[in-house]
Design a protein around this motif. Structure first.
Motif, PDB file in Angstrom:
ATOM      1  N   ALA A 251      -5.337  -4.349  -2.743  1.00 45.08           N
ATOM      2  CA  ALA A 251      -5.318  -3.005  -2.173  1.00 45.08           C
ATOM      3  C   ALA A 251      -6.729  -2.556  -1.819  1.00 45.08           C
ATOM      4  N   GLY A 270      -2.137  -0.821   0.566  1.00 47.46           N
ATOM      5  CA  GLY A 270      -1.755  -2.155   0.124  1.00 47.46           C
ATOM      6  C   GLY A 270      -1.109  -2.156  -1.242  1.00 47.46           C
ATOM      7  N   ARG A 271      -1.034  -0.966  -1.868  1.00 40.57           N
ATOM      8  CA  ARG A 271      -0.354  -0.791  -3.143  1.00 40.57           C
ATOM      9  C   ARG A 271       0.126   0.652  -3.223  1.00 40.57           C
ATOM     10  N   ALA A 273       0.192   3.230  -4.989  1.00 37.69           N
ATOM     11  CA  ALA A 273      -0.392   3.801  -6.202  1.00 37.69           C
ATOM     12  C   ALA A 273      -1.663   4.562  -5.848  1.00 37.69           C
ATOM     13  N   THR A 286      -3.712   5.890 -13.532  1.00 36.10           N
ATOM     14  CA  THR A 286      -3.185   5.304 -12.310  1.00 36.10           C
ATOM     15  C   THR A 286      -1.821   5.920 -12.055  1.00 36.10           C
ATOM     16  N   GLU A 288       1.647   5.665 -10.431  1.00 40.49           N
ATOM     17  CA  GLU A 288       2.509   4.569  -9.990  1.00 40.49           C
ATOM     18  C   GLU A 288       3.881   5.102  -9.611  1.00 40.49           C
ATOM     19  N   GLU A 297       4.512  -0.020   0.403  1.00 40.57           N
ATOM     20  CA  GLU A 297       3.291  -0.825   0.276  1.00 40.57           C
ATOM     21  C   GLU A 297       2.017  -0.015   0.103  1.00 40.57           C
ATOM     22  N   SER A 298       2.033   1.255   0.485  1.00 41.84           N
ATOM     23  CA  SER A 298       0.794   2.023   0.453  1.00 41.84           C
ATOM     24  C   SER A 298       1.051   3.471   0.060  1.00 41.84           C
TER      25      SER A 298
END
Length: 339
Positions: A251, A270-271, A273, A286, A288, A297-298
């Motif tokens: 990410a 790319g994540r 989160a 974090t 999530e 994905e993002s």
């Protein structure tokens, strides 16, 4: 807000080929109040609703720039929406409904924020190097700024306003080539004067003032770092340093928001989160989305309710564009309301 090689955007019919790193009324799953960070430092976000599906014309959807208006409605942009589809939407998070606010056949808008000077909604058009403004209801579109800044056209990504209404724009030049050509551009509130505050940055993306308006946090996508630019009373940079190195794995650093306590919310492209840091660089949490959620994905950006801690995060991927909610660690301010 928008990342290039990583977030490849298919050709928009009337815009040309772009590479970027995010209607009608729809409903989604119910939102549940999110707890504070657990013992493992994880804040679980919960789905509010789906806003968009992947567009056939562009091959993707990418939500960005959440910002609350003065009536408490949430404005969101879809970076990759084609002509005829809503490019700016107004969301009622309680009723879980949305409506189109603005569409056109040209712009690829990567952020949205209300000006403290004139109350209009400002959008960055990454495709054309422009900043566009709208009346709060989406009417009266105007080109606020276009053209070159110090001899080069911008790839404007995110915006931060100072207290007087001047704009500070993350110019993500060099993203496709991976060169350190990114800049921070300052545009006076009347749009008549602009200049480069900082250059040689690695694909500038997120930008936000700190809680005291003493400096700017700037994320550099291709280096996965957050830089801090200290400012003087005239809005000029007096010093600059790498403040936080983000361990993102695959990410990369996207948009940034700052709460009333000075905590940074670093979105991850790319994540799905967000990484939360203190102003001293300590990793606090974090954010999530639930495990086993597929096709997202993002997490591109977040808006925290002004004066409250309820946060709304824009999340996108092949499954579509969604809003998720969580409880922030501090209350929302202007620096956590759009970008």
């Amino acid at each position: 807000m928008r990342r290039l090689p990583v977030r490849s955007l298919a050709a928009l019919a009337t815009v040309g080929t772009l590479t970027l790193t995010g209607c009608g009324t729809q409903t989604g799953g119910s939102a549940v109040g999110a707890p504070a960070a657990g013992a493992d430092g994880t804040i679980r976000a919960h789905r509010v609703m789906q806003l968009t599906e992947v567009h056939e014309e562009t091959g993707m959807t990418l939500l960005e720039g959440p910002a609350f208006d003065e009536n408490g409605a949430l404005l969101v942009v879809d970076v990759t929406a084609p002509a005829g589809e809503p490019k700016v939407m107004r969301v009622d998070v309680r009723r879980k409904t949305s409506q189109a606010v603005h569409s056109d056949g040209r712009g690829a808008y990567t952020s949205a924020q209300f000006s403290p000077y004139d109350g209009r909604l400002y959008l960055t058009d990454y495709a054309h190097g422009e900043v566009v403004s709208l009346a709060p209801d989406g009417s009266d579109p105007r080109t606020f700024f276009s053209g070159e800044v110090d001899g080069a056209r911008m790839n404007p990504d995110d915006i931060a306003f100072d207290e007087e209404g001047n704009l500070y724009v993350s110019d993500s030049r060099g993203l496709s080539a991976g060169d350190a050509q990114g800049r921070v551009v300052r545009i006076e509130r009347d749009g008549r004067k602009s200049g480069v505050l900082a250059g040689g940055l690695a694909a500038t993306n997120g930008i936000s003032f700190d809680a005291d308006y003493q400096g700017l946090w700037v994320s550099e996508l291709t280096q996965n770092r957050i830089s801090y630019l200290r400012l003087d009373g005239e809005g000029d940079v007096t010093s600059r340093h790498t403040a936080i190195r983000v361990d993102g794995g695959i990410a990369q650093t996207d948009s940034i928001a700052v709460d009333a306590e000075g905590n940074l919310y670093q979105a991850l492209h790319g994540r799905a989160a967000m990484a939360v840091y203190s102003k001293h660089g300590e990793r606090l949490a974090t954010v999530e989305i639930p495990d086993r959620t597929e096709g997202l994905e993002s997490a591109t950006n977040v808006a925290i309710t002004p004066g409250g801690t309820k946060a709304y995060m824009t999340v996108s991927g092949p499954a579509g564009g969604y809003l998720y909610t969580f409880d922030a660690l501090g209350k929302g301010t202007r620096q956590s309301n759009g970008g």
